[in-house]
Design an enzyme around this catalytic site. Structure first.
Site, PDB file in Angstrom:
ATOM      1  N   CYS A 156      -4.708   2.591  -3.832  1.00  0.00           N
ATOM      2  CA  CYS A 156      -3.490   3.043  -3.124  1.00  0.00           C
ATOM      3  C   CYS A 156      -2.356   2.051  -3.305  1.00  0.00           C
ATOM      4  O   CYS A 156      -1.593   1.769  -2.370  1.00  0.00           O
ATOM      5  CB  CYS A 156      -3.776   3.275  -1.645  1.00  0.00           C
ATOM      6  SG  CYS A 156      -4.926   4.616  -1.321  1.00  0.00           S
ATOM      7  N   GLN A 195      -4.922  -5.817   6.588  1.00  0.00           N
ATOM      8  CA  GLN A 195      -5.839  -6.720   5.898  1.00  0.00           C
ATOM      9  C   GLN A 195      -5.771  -8.146   6.436  1.00  0.00           C
ATOM     10  O   GLN A 195      -6.415  -9.043   5.867  1.00  0.00           O
ATOM     11  CB  GLN A 195      -5.532  -6.714   4.398  1.00  0.00           C
ATOM     12  CG  GLN A 195      -5.652  -5.356   3.735  1.00  0.00           C
ATOM     13  CD  GLN A 195      -7.061  -4.813   3.720  1.00  0.00           C
ATOM     14  OE1 GLN A 195      -8.035  -5.556   3.860  1.00  0.00           O
ATOM     15  NE2 GLN A 195      -7.197  -3.516   3.545  1.00  0.00           N
ATOM     16  N   ASP A 251       2.551  -5.212   7.899  1.00  0.00           N
ATOM     17  CA  ASP A 251       1.316  -4.433   7.788  1.00  0.00           C
ATOM     18  C   ASP A 251       0.144  -5.402   7.915  1.00  0.00           C
ATOM     19  O   ASP A 251      -0.149  -6.167   6.993  1.00  0.00           O
ATOM     20  CB  ASP A 251       1.294  -3.699   6.445  1.00  0.00           C
ATOM     21  CG  ASP A 251      -0.003  -2.938   6.203  1.00  0.00           C
ATOM     22  OD1 ASP A 251      -0.926  -3.029   7.031  1.00  0.00           O
ATOM     23  OD2 ASP A 251      -0.093  -2.252   5.161  1.00  0.00           O
ATOM     24  N   HIS A 285       0.855  -1.180   0.000  1.00  0.00           N
ATOM     25  CA  HIS A 285       0.000   0.000   0.000  1.00  0.00           C
ATOM     26  C   HIS A 285       0.898   1.239   0.000  1.00  0.00           C
ATOM     27  O   HIS A 285       2.024   1.208   0.485  1.00  0.00           O
ATOM     28  CB  HIS A 285      -0.862  -0.038   1.269  1.00  0.00           C
ATOM     29  CG  HIS A 285      -1.956   0.962   1.325  1.00  0.00           C
ATOM     30  ND1 HIS A 285      -1.742   2.280   1.680  1.00  0.00           N
ATOM     31  CD2 HIS A 285      -3.288   0.844   1.129  1.00  0.00           C
ATOM     32  CE1 HIS A 285      -2.905   2.923   1.692  1.00  0.00           C
ATOM     33  NE2 HIS A 285      -3.855   2.079   1.353  1.00  0.00           N
ATOM     34  N   LYS A 323     -10.954  -1.209  10.127  1.00  0.00           N
ATOM     35  CA  LYS A 323     -11.017  -2.380   9.244  1.00  0.00           C
ATOM     36  C   LYS A 323     -11.366  -3.656  10.008  1.00  0.00           C
ATOM     37  O   LYS A 323     -11.561  -4.707   9.393  1.00  0.00           O
ATOM     38  CB  LYS A 323      -9.692  -2.547   8.506  1.00  0.00           C
ATOM     39  CG  LYS A 323      -9.382  -1.409   7.534  1.00  0.00           C
ATOM     40  CD  LYS A 323      -8.094  -1.662   6.779  1.00  0.00           C
ATOM     41  CE  LYS A 323      -7.650  -0.458   5.976  1.00  0.00           C
ATOM     42  NZ  LYS A 323      -8.573  -0.110   4.864  1.00  0.00           N
TER      43      LYS A 323
END
Length: 404
Positions: free
Chosen positions: A363, A202, A199, A122, A225
């Site tokens: 993104c 997700q 990260d 991202h 999220k």
């Protein structure tokens, strides 16, 4: 037992209509909807407990502080950090990444030192490192991927040199749904004397994440999220690293003592939490994490994995369909284009059918360039989505396709 109909009742927004059609919300990688318990927790704290934390001796301040710090323990337990000192509250994944780039970069990186990222990152895990490159002259290296969306681990290992200091990798691609082998990548990084940042924006909402099992040095994710509120996020960092890193911002809350001659900083994690924290958001995030924990992360993962596989199978049958990201075991995201239809047109027309998807570069423009497109359409799934909604998506795409 995971009962999807019971689950959906916890999310009032799913019952609304858009353009006189039932809402089919498939933009969960951008943000998830909120269960009633999270919204009620926010309202209740503002109505009943609202007071600034850590600084007051009065009852409301003490109660708000207790909720805020209990939330930190909830996060620690949810990701299996060793200690609450390793859990820093931020505004979200992006701020967490910028904090590491700024503070870790100041403490550990010098001109010529190398940071490895992947082609599927991202923008928030690319741009902060580019800014650091401009300030300090670091070198960025990029891990390539196959056409299926699988990172090339052989190429990854070959990128390391004695100057490699940090690896930054998305646990799950927000475009392709690829679940990257972060535990193996951490082992390789550590074998070369480098640290690794994962990260988890997700991954944390979709399956169990254990930072100690992964062996990562940093992990970041966003509350919104994972069914929590916007404006709250988490940076997990190994205590020994955080302790050696300088503060990211200065002001109240992060100080121990201030004179005009010298300032000493608070202990972890408060050293990185300047100003009044989002104590309402932290409590609501904890409620969201408790909610998904009660449903069972294994149940959520199984439901979403089955839904993703079903969607891939059904969408492949559409004439002109091009699916991006076909890695084995991919998770909760399907990116696609159809024929020569511009993804923006596709998304706009699906919206008129009540179907909310994402369109554009997501993104992740370097990834778009790797795939040879300007943009894609993206459907992303959550614990409340159903096969019937996938069917509505497939029928909607086919209907739009026949218009062109």
């Amino acid at each position: 037992m995971y009962d999807i109909n019971t689950v959906r009742k916890d999310f009032p927004i799913l019952g609304r209509e858009v353009y006189k059609r039932p809402l089919v919300y498939l933009d969960n990688a951008a943000t998830t909807q909120k269960p009633r318990c999270v919204v009620e927790a926010i309202a209740n704290e503002y109505y009943s407990v609202n007071a600034n934390v850590h600084r007051g001796v009065h009852f409301l301040s003490q109660q708000a502080t207790d909720l805020h710090e209990a939330a930190r323990e909830t996060v620690r337990r949810f990701i299996n950090a060793r200690d609450v000192a390793e859990v820093v509250f931020t505004r979200g994944t992006t701020e967490s990444l910028n904090l590491v780039a700024s503070s870790y970069g100041e403490a550990f990186l010098h001109e010529g030192d190398e940071v490895i990222v992947t082609v599927m990152e991202h923008h928030s895990d690319i741009v902060p490192w580019q800014l650091l490159r401009e300030r300090k002259g670091i070198v960025l290296k990029v891990v390539p991927m196959t056409d299926e969306g699988v990172l090339d681990l052989d190429a990854y290992e070959q990128l390391f040199t004695p100057r490699t200091r940090l690896v930054c990798v998305a646990h799950v691609s927000n475009v392709l749904g690829t679940v990257n082998p972060v535990k193996r990548m951490a082992e390789i990084a550590h074998a070369h004397g480098a640290h690794i940042l994962v990260d988890g924006a997700q991954s944390v909402p979709h399956f169990k994440v254990d930072v100690q099992d992964i062996g990562c040095d940093f992990m970041v994710f966003s509350g919104h999220k994972v069914y929590g509120p916007t404006g709250i996020g988490v940076l997990y960092g190994r205590e020994d690293l955080l302790d050696r890193m300088p503060p990211y911002q200065g002001g109240g809350e992060m100080i121990a003592r201030v004179t005009f001659e010298h300032t000493t900083y608070e202990r972890l994690p408060f050293k990185f939490e300047a100003g009044t924290p989002d104590y309402v958001g932290s409590h609501a995030l904890a409620v969201a994490l408790d909610y998904v924990s009660a449903l069972g992360m294994d149940h959520i993962h199984a439901h979403e994995r089955a839904l993703t596989q079903y969607a891939m199978e059904q969408m492949q049958a559409i004439e002109g369909m091009h699916l991006f990201g076909t890695a084995p075991g991919k998770d909760a995201v399907v990116a696609f284009n159809v024929g020569n239809i511009h993804p923006l047109d596709l998304g706009t027309l699906l919206d008129r059918l009540g179907i909310a998807i994402r369109t554009g570069h997501h993104c992740a423009q370097p990834l778009m360039q790797r795939c040879g497109v300007e943009g894609m359409a993206r459907a992303s799934f959550a614990l409340y989505n159903t096969r019937e909604e996938v069917d509505a998506l497939v029928q909607g795409i086919d209907r739009v396709r026949k218009m062109f």
